[in-house]
Design an enzyme around this catalytic site. Structure first.
Site, PDB file in Angstrom:
ATOM      1  N   CYS A  35       9.723  -2.987  -4.154  1.00 48.88           N
ATOM      2  CA  CYS A  35       9.925  -3.048  -5.618  1.00 48.88           C
ATOM      3  C   CYS A  35      11.385  -2.856  -5.976  1.00 48.88           C
ATOM      4  CB  CYS A  35       9.176  -1.917  -6.310  1.00 48.88           C
ATOM      5  SG  CYS A  35       7.462  -1.860  -5.935  1.00 48.88           S
ATOM      6  N   ARG A  59       6.502  -8.777   1.044  1.00 49.03           N
ATOM      7  CA  ARG A  59       7.299  -9.160  -0.123  1.00 49.03           C
ATOM      8  C   ARG A  59       6.635  -8.642  -1.388  1.00 49.03           C
ATOM      9  NH1 ARG A  59       5.927 -15.597  -0.345  1.00 49.03           N
ATOM     10  NH2 ARG A  59       3.768 -15.396  -1.007  1.00 49.03           N
ATOM     11  N   GLU A  65      16.474  18.358   7.650  1.00 52.38           N
ATOM     12  CA  GLU A  65      15.862  19.252   8.636  1.00 52.38           C
ATOM     13  C   GLU A  65      14.397  18.846   8.920  1.00 52.38           C
ATOM     14  OE1 GLU A  65      16.106  24.032   8.682  1.00 52.38           O
ATOM     15  OE2 GLU A  65      14.660  23.210   7.267  1.00 52.38           O
ATOM     16  N   ASP A 107      -0.243   4.662  -6.109  1.00 57.98           N
ATOM     17  CA  ASP A 107       0.056   3.329  -5.570  1.00 57.98           C
ATOM     18  C   ASP A 107       1.541   3.150  -5.282  1.00 57.98           C
ATOM     19  OD1 ASP A 107       0.254   0.650  -4.978  1.00 57.98           O
ATOM     20  OD2 ASP A 107      -0.094  -0.035  -7.034  1.00 57.98           O
ATOM     21  N   ASP A 157      -4.722  -6.103 -12.663  1.00 58.67           N
ATOM     22  CA  ASP A 157      -3.463  -5.881 -11.960  1.00 58.67           C
ATOM     23  C   ASP A 157      -2.269  -6.434 -12.720  1.00 58.67           C
ATOM     24  OD1 ASP A 157      -1.485  -5.888  -9.854  1.00 58.67           O
ATOM     25  OD2 ASP A 157      -2.077  -7.938  -9.370  1.00 58.67           O
TER      26      ASP A 157
HETATM   27  P1  XMP Z   1       4.260   0.095  -0.697  1.00 57.00           P
HETATM   28  O1  XMP Z   1       5.370   1.082  -0.815  1.00 57.00           O
HETATM   29  O2  XMP Z   1       3.043   0.688  -0.093  1.00 57.00           O
HETATM   30  O3  XMP Z   1       3.900  -0.288  -2.209  1.00 57.00           O
HETATM   31  O4  XMP Z   1       4.683  -1.153  -0.002  1.00 57.00           O
HETATM   32  C1  XMP Z   1       2.906  -1.217  -2.533  1.00 57.00           C
HETATM   33  C2  XMP Z   1       2.822  -1.383  -4.023  1.00 57.00           C
HETATM   34  O5  XMP Z   1       4.014  -1.952  -4.575  1.00 57.00           O
HETATM   35  C3  XMP Z   1       3.700  -2.585  -5.819  1.00 57.00           C
HETATM   36  N1  XMP Z   1       4.313  -3.918  -5.842  1.00 57.00           N
HETATM   37  C4  XMP Z   1       5.403  -4.219  -6.574  1.00 57.00           C
HETATM   38  N2  XMP Z   1       6.121  -3.477  -7.451  1.00 57.00           N
HETATM   39  N3  XMP Z   1       7.564  -5.325  -7.784  1.00 57.00           N
HETATM   40  C5  XMP Z   1       7.206  -4.046  -8.061  1.00 57.00           C
HETATM   41  O6  XMP Z   1       7.882  -3.380  -8.857  1.00 57.00           O
HETATM   42  C6  XMP Z   1       6.881  -6.131  -6.935  1.00 57.00           C
HETATM   43  O7  XMP Z   1       7.248  -7.282  -6.700  1.00 57.00           O
HETATM   44  C7  XMP Z   1       5.734  -5.544  -6.302  1.00 57.00           C
HETATM   45  N4  XMP Z   1       4.831  -6.042  -5.415  1.00 57.00           N
HETATM   46  C8  XMP Z   1       3.983  -5.001  -5.159  1.00 57.00           C
HETATM   47  C9  XMP Z   1       2.187  -2.658  -5.918  1.00 57.00           C
HETATM   48  O8  XMP Z   1       1.776  -1.665  -6.839  1.00 57.00           O
HETATM   49  C10 XMP Z   1       1.752  -2.356  -4.495  1.00 57.00           C
HETATM   50  O9  XMP Z   1       0.447  -1.835  -4.410  1.00 57.00           O
END
Ligand code: XMP
Length: 479
Positions: free
Chosen positions: A304, A385, A469, A337, A247
């Site tokens: 993000c 977060r 829409e 993701d 990761d």
């Molecule tokens: P969602 O939209 O489902 O996305 O909340 C989850 C994914 O966001 C990524 N992630 C990050 N990406 N800065 C980033 O640019 C961060 O601090 C961060 N934290 C999580 C990660 O791929 C996750 O699965």
């Protein structure tokens, strides 16, 4: 410098064009898909390896519902191992080390242990640890004299089975003997385990559950890329992790590729998920390095700010399409993701070529995520977060015994924010909506399976007016 001329798109830029369908009932459509070449999911949803999303409780629910959870890496190796073990034990039909008491104990002793451990039955052994009796809560119910020896009230008629009894045989024997507990006993009369009716009923309650070859719930573990993280990989695999997610934010990098090769070298059978990438070339590099699945998404996540801070990323639908195209010939699946806001986005991601979808903030708002429910102005929230947010970084360092100095805090360039997400109840309800959305999307495209969906799907681009829409409009939404 080079400018790519094609416009990159994301979920809100497109819709799936409805097509002739002979699907009678959407809810019976199979959404079976592949997380890696070897791990199949009936619900193609993965809970994100974020400290506000996936620890054991979330992972257990995810696997029971046919998805999978990836335990985050922002904890010690020992703690991550414990989290994995908790998932592995959650649904085993055999209790490995059942509680035993001896013929020297009293009824009062047994009552205390039953209350403390919330177990429904205690096995009684003699001084050689041979099974000689069993006490169930029913035996204790009307027993008022706590000073009596257990031997006075225990049942000596024990129905047991050999240590390697299969689930099917255990079910048959419980039924045949009309008992709720079946001790597993070896040739010498020693206890090797215990099967309970309660555990077996739990298993049959979740027919879609994602299981390993031993019948335990499946779970993944996230690891970092530094050399010392090899110890984390080893511990996670030993604890039974079914896949390892390597990761890092920029997965198309030498650090990621070296780590993948290192894991592959030392643990040839491990299912390795690499990421994150957002391009065809990045996908191919991870596949060449030896991954079993590629996680796609640079900057689409709800928390993000990578695209704002670094100006880097690829809108997610285009990223998924390009990475899935690049991976197709190798048969390596893609995980989309981040950036899922509506169930329809899951349908769009899968139609675009992703085999599974990783969810962060939507699941951060559920009961199963770590953290408490907060109430603000009558509304309930949970915290979410970014893993690259300032708060996550400070906490991570603190946990490693590193108190960041003021300068270090000021110099940290965060790529994630701290946020609150609406409380959403049980994770199962969110999953049902997401999988239901996927089934509906498949049905509108006339598709019978995920594979069929990916072949038949047609996207149409839309304007901002089309997007307006597409949601509720000109009404006051009440619920
Ligand atoms: P969602 O939209 O489902 O996305 O909340 C989850 C994914 O966001 C990524 N992630 C990050 N990406 N800065 C980033 O640019 C961060 O601090 C961060 N934290 C999580 C990660 O791929 C996750 O699965």
């Amino acid at each position: 410098m080079k400018i790519l001329q094609d416009t990159a798109l994301t979920y809100d830029d497109v819709l799936l064009v409805p097509q002739y369908s002979n699907v009678d009932s959407r809810r019976v459509l199979s959404t079976k898909s592949w997380l890696t070449k070897k791990i199949a999911l009936h619900s193609p949803i993965v809970s994100a390896n974020m400290d506000v999303v996936t620890e054991s409780e979330m992972a257990i629910t995810m696997a029971r519902e046919g998805g999978i959870g990836i335990i985050h890496r922002f904890m010690t190796i020992a703690e991550q191992t414990r989290q994995i073990e908790r998932v592995k034990k959650a649904e085993s039909f055999i209790v490995d080390r059942p509680i035993t008491m001896t013929d020297q104990h009293t009824v009062g002793d047994v009552k205390r242990i039953v209350e403390e451990t919330d177990t429904g039955g205690i096995l009684i052994v003699d001084k050689d640890e041979k099974l000689i009796g069993i006490i169930t809560t029913r035996d204790l119910l009307f027993e008022e004299d706590d000073s009596r020896p257990v031997t006075a009230i225990m049942s000596r008629e024990i129905h047991s089975a050999p240590p390697n009894t299969s689930l099917k045989d255990a079910e048959r024997l419980l039924h045949e003997y009309r008992v709720e507990k079946l001790p597993l006993v070896d040739k010498n009369g020693k206890i090797t385990g215990l099967v309970t009716l309660k555990d077996i009923m739990k298993i049959t309650k979740f027919p879609k559950a994602t299981k390993d070859s031993k019948g335990r719930l499946a779970v993944g573990a996230a690891v970092g890329v530094r050399d010392k993280e090899m110890r984390r990989v080893e511990a996670a695999l030993q604890a039974g992790a079914d896949c390892i997610v390597v990761d890092i934010a920029h997965g198309d990098s030498n650090l990621e590729i070296d780590m993948i090769k290192n894991i592959r070298k030392h643990f040839s059978d491990a299912q390795i998920i690499g990421g994150n990438v957002a391009t065809a070339d990045g996908t191919k590099r991870l596949i060449d390095a030896g991954v079993d699945s590629v996680k796609v998404g640079v900057g689409p996540g709800s928390i993000c700010i990578t695209r704002q801070v670094a100006g880097s990323g690829v809108p997610q639908l285009t990223a998924v399409i390009q990475c899935a195209d690049a991976a197709r010939d190798s048969g390596i699946p893609i995980i989309a993701d981040g950036g899922i806001r509506f169930p329809g986005d899951v349908a769009k991601a899968v139609a675009a070529g992703a085999q599974t979808v990783m969810i962060g903030s939507m699941l951060a708002g559920t009961d199963e995520s770590p953290g408490m429910i907060l109430t603000r102005r009558g509304h309930r929230y949970k915290a979410s977060r970014g893993m690259a947010s300032l708060a996550a970084n400070i906490e991570r360092n603190k946990r490693e015994g590193n108190d960041l100095t003021r300068e270090e805090v000021e110099d940290y360039v965060a790529e994630g924010v701290e946020a609150a997400v609406p409380y959403r109840g049980k994770a199962r309800e969110v999953l049902n909506q997401l999988v239901g959305g996927l089934q509906s999307g498949m049905s509108y495209s006339g598709a019978q399976s995920v594979e069929d969906f990916q072949k038949k799907a047609i996207f149409v681009r839309m304007t901002g007016a089309g997007l307006r829409e597409s949601g509720p409009h000109d009404v006051e939404v009440l619920g």
